[in-house]
Motif scaffolding. Structure first.
Motif, short mmCIF file in Angstrom:
data_model
loop_
_atom_site.label_atom_id
_atom_site.label_comp_id
_atom_site.label_asym_id
_atom_site.label_seq_id
_atom_site.Cartn_x
_atom_site.Cartn_y
_atom_site.Cartn_z
N VAL A 1 0.83 -1.04 0.06
CA VAL A 1 -0.07 -0.01 -0.02
C VAL A 1 0.84 1.41 0.03
CG1 VAL A 1 -1.47 1.56 1.22
CG2 VAL A 1 -1.98 -1.03 1.19
N ARG A 2 2.00 1.16 0.75
CA ARG A 2 3.03 2.37 0.84
C ARG A 2 3.42 2.84 -0.51
NH1 ARG A 2 3.93 1.05 6.19
NH2 ARG A 2 5.46 -0.54 5.75
N SER A 3 3.94 1.47 -1.18
CA SER A 3 4.39 1.37 -2.51
C SER A 3 3.43 2.15 -3.45
CB SER A 3 5.17 0.22 -3.03
OG SER A 3 5.27 0.45 -4.24
N LEU A 4 2.13 1.86 -3.30
CA LEU A 4 1.00 2.15 -4.54
C LEU A 4 1.00 3.44 -3.97
CD1 LEU A 4 -1.11 -0.96 -4.49
CD2 LEU A 4 0.35 -0.25 -6.36
N ARG A 5 0.87 4.03 -2.98
CA ARG A 5 0.60 5.39 -2.70
C ARG A 5 1.52 6.30 -3.18
NH1 ARG A 5 -1.45 4.84 3.59
NH2 ARG A 5 -3.57 4.34 3.14
N SER A 6 2.82 5.90 -2.78
CA SER A 6 3.96 6.46 -3.59
C SER A 6 3.77 6.64 -5.16
CB SER A 6 5.42 5.80 -3.02
OG SER A 6 6.33 6.46 -3.75
N LEU A 7 3.37 5.78 -5.81
CA LEU A 7 3.20 5.61 -7.28
C LEU A 7 2.33 6.45 -7.62
CD1 LEU A 7 4.04 4.35 -9.99
CD2 LEU A 7 2.41 2.47 -9.55
N VAL A 8 1.22 6.48 -6.86
CA VAL A 8 0.14 7.40 -7.35
C VAL A 8 0.30 8.80 -7.17
CG1 VAL A 8 -2.34 8.33 -6.46
CG2 VAL A 8 -2.02 5.77 -6.95
N ARG A 9 1.12 9.05 -6.01
CA ARG A 9 1.65 10.56 -5.90
C ARG A 9 2.50 10.89 -6.84
NH1 ARG A 9 1.90 9.01 0.00
NH2 ARG A 9 0.10 9.66 1.01
N ALA A 10 3.52 10.13 -7.20
CA ALA A 10 4.28 10.45 -8.47
C ALA A 10 3.68 10.57 -9.71
CB ALA A 10 5.39 9.37 -8.42
N PHE A 11 2.67 9.89 -10.02
CA PHE A 11 2.01 9.90 -10.95
C PHE A 11 1.11 11.41 -11.28
CE2 PHE A 11 -1.48 8.65 -14.34
CZ PHE A 11 -0.65 8.41 -15.12
N VAL A 12 0.56 11.67 -10.03
CA VAL A 12 -0.05 12.84 -10.06
C VAL A 12 0.72 13.96 -10.44
CG1 VAL A 12 -1.25 14.42 -8.45
CG2 VAL A 12 -1.78 12.00 -8.37
N PHE A 13 1.95 14.07 -9.92
CA PHE A 13 2.76 15.22 -10.14
C PHE A 13 3.21 15.13 -11.45
CE2 PHE A 13 3.70 14.92 -5.38
CZ PHE A 13 2.99 16.38 -5.03
N VAL B 1 1.65 13.82 -14.21
CA VAL B 1 0.35 14.13 -14.92
C VAL B 1 -0.20 15.76 -14.79
CG1 VAL B 1 -2.14 14.11 -15.33
CG2 VAL B 1 -0.61 11.88 -15.21
N GLY B 2 0.44 16.05 -13.63
CA GLY B 2 0.18 17.74 -13.39
C GLY B 2 1.35 18.43 -14.25
N ASP B 3 2.53 18.04 -14.29
CA ASP B 3 3.46 18.73 -15.23
C ASP B 3 3.22 18.68 -16.57
OD1 ASP B 3 5.01 19.29 -13.01
OD2 ASP B 3 6.64 17.59 -13.22
N LEU B 4 2.69 17.52 -17.13
CA LEU B 4 2.20 17.30 -18.62
C LEU B 4 1.06 18.11 -18.76
CD1 LEU B 4 2.47 13.58 -19.20
CD2 LEU B 4 4.06 15.09 -19.77
N THR B 5 0.08 18.43 -17.87
CA THR B 5 -0.93 19.19 -18.20
C THR B 5 -0.72 20.78 -18.39
OG1 THR B 5 -2.39 17.79 -16.97
CG2 THR B 5 -3.30 19.87 -17.10
N THR B 6 0.34 21.02 -17.38
CA THR B 6 0.81 22.55 -17.50
C THR B 6 1.47 22.60 -18.60
OG1 THR B 6 1.14 22.55 -15.22
CG2 THR B 6 2.66 24.02 -16.39
N GLN B 7 2.56 21.62 -19.13
CA GLN B 7 3.19 22.25 -20.39
C GLN B 7 2.04 21.79 -21.74
OE1 GLN B 7 6.00 18.88 -21.01
NE2 GLN B 7 7.18 19.16 -19.19
N MET B 8 1.07 21.40 -21.63
CA MET B 8 0.10 21.29 -22.52
C MET B 8 -0.66 22.58 -22.61
SD MET B 8 -1.96 17.55 -22.24
CE MET B 8 -3.07 17.82 -23.66
N ARG B 9 -0.87 23.25 -21.63
CA ARG B 9 -1.65 24.61 -21.45
C ARG B 9 -0.77 25.52 -21.88
NH1 ARG B 9 -4.71 22.85 -16.22
NH2 ARG B 9 -6.74 22.24 -17.09
N GLN B 10 0.40 25.20 -21.40
CA GLN B 10 1.60 26.64 -22.00
C GLN B 10 1.85 26.47 -23.46
OE1 GLN B 10 4.85 25.49 -19.64
NE2 GLN B 10 4.39 26.57 -18.08
N PRO C 1 -5.92 20.06 -22.18
CA PRO C 1 -6.08 18.75 -22.00
C PRO C 1 -7.42 18.28 -21.51
CG PRO C 1 -5.27 20.03 -19.85
CD PRO C 1 -5.33 20.90 -20.95
N PRO C 2 -7.59 17.10 -21.96
CA PRO C 2 -9.29 16.56 -21.61
C PRO C 2 -9.39 16.51 -20.20
CG PRO C 2 -7.47 14.76 -22.13
CD PRO C 2 -7.08 15.99 -22.34
N VAL C 3 -10.86 16.46 -19.91
CA VAL C 3 -11.15 16.73 -18.72
C VAL C 3 -11.07 15.34 -17.79
CG1 VAL C 3 -13.53 16.91 -17.17
CG2 VAL C 3 -13.25 18.43 -19.45
#
Length: 89
Positions: free
Chosen positions: A46-58, A60-69, A74-76
């Motif tokens: 569970v700790r590992s999966l939480r870490s993976l989810v958090r890393a993925f969130v950041f 995807v957030g960076d990719l979303t920012t790049q797309m907007r720039q 980005p899709p909803v």
């Protein structure tokens, strides 16, 4: 004669009781140790999966920012993603 046989049977049961209790305790300890090991493994996963989810969130957030720039909207995200972003769960 029946009373003597019954008394002998009861005495045998009484004498075997401590050994049975010891066997039960050993079995319980073995089961408890196995359950503790399994619980520890699940917690680590569970700790590992939480870490993976958090890393993925950041990520995807960076990719979303790049797309907007770049002028790309980005899709909803799905409702579950919005819920996670709102609550962290």
């Amino acid at each position: 004669m029946a009373a003597t046989a019954r008394a002998t049977e009861v005495a045998a049961v009484v004498q075997s009781e401590p050994a049975q209790r010891a066997a039960d305790l050993a079995a319980f300890k073995e089961i408890r140790a196995a359950e503790a090991a399994e619980t520890a493994a699940i917690k680590e996963e569970v700790r590992s999966l939480r870490s993976l989810v958090r890393a993925f969130v950041f990520y995807v957030g960076d990719l979303t920012t790049q797309m907007r720039q770049a002028g790309i909207e980005p899709p909803v995200p799905p409702d579950r993603i919005n819920e996670y972003n709102r609550t962290g769960v």
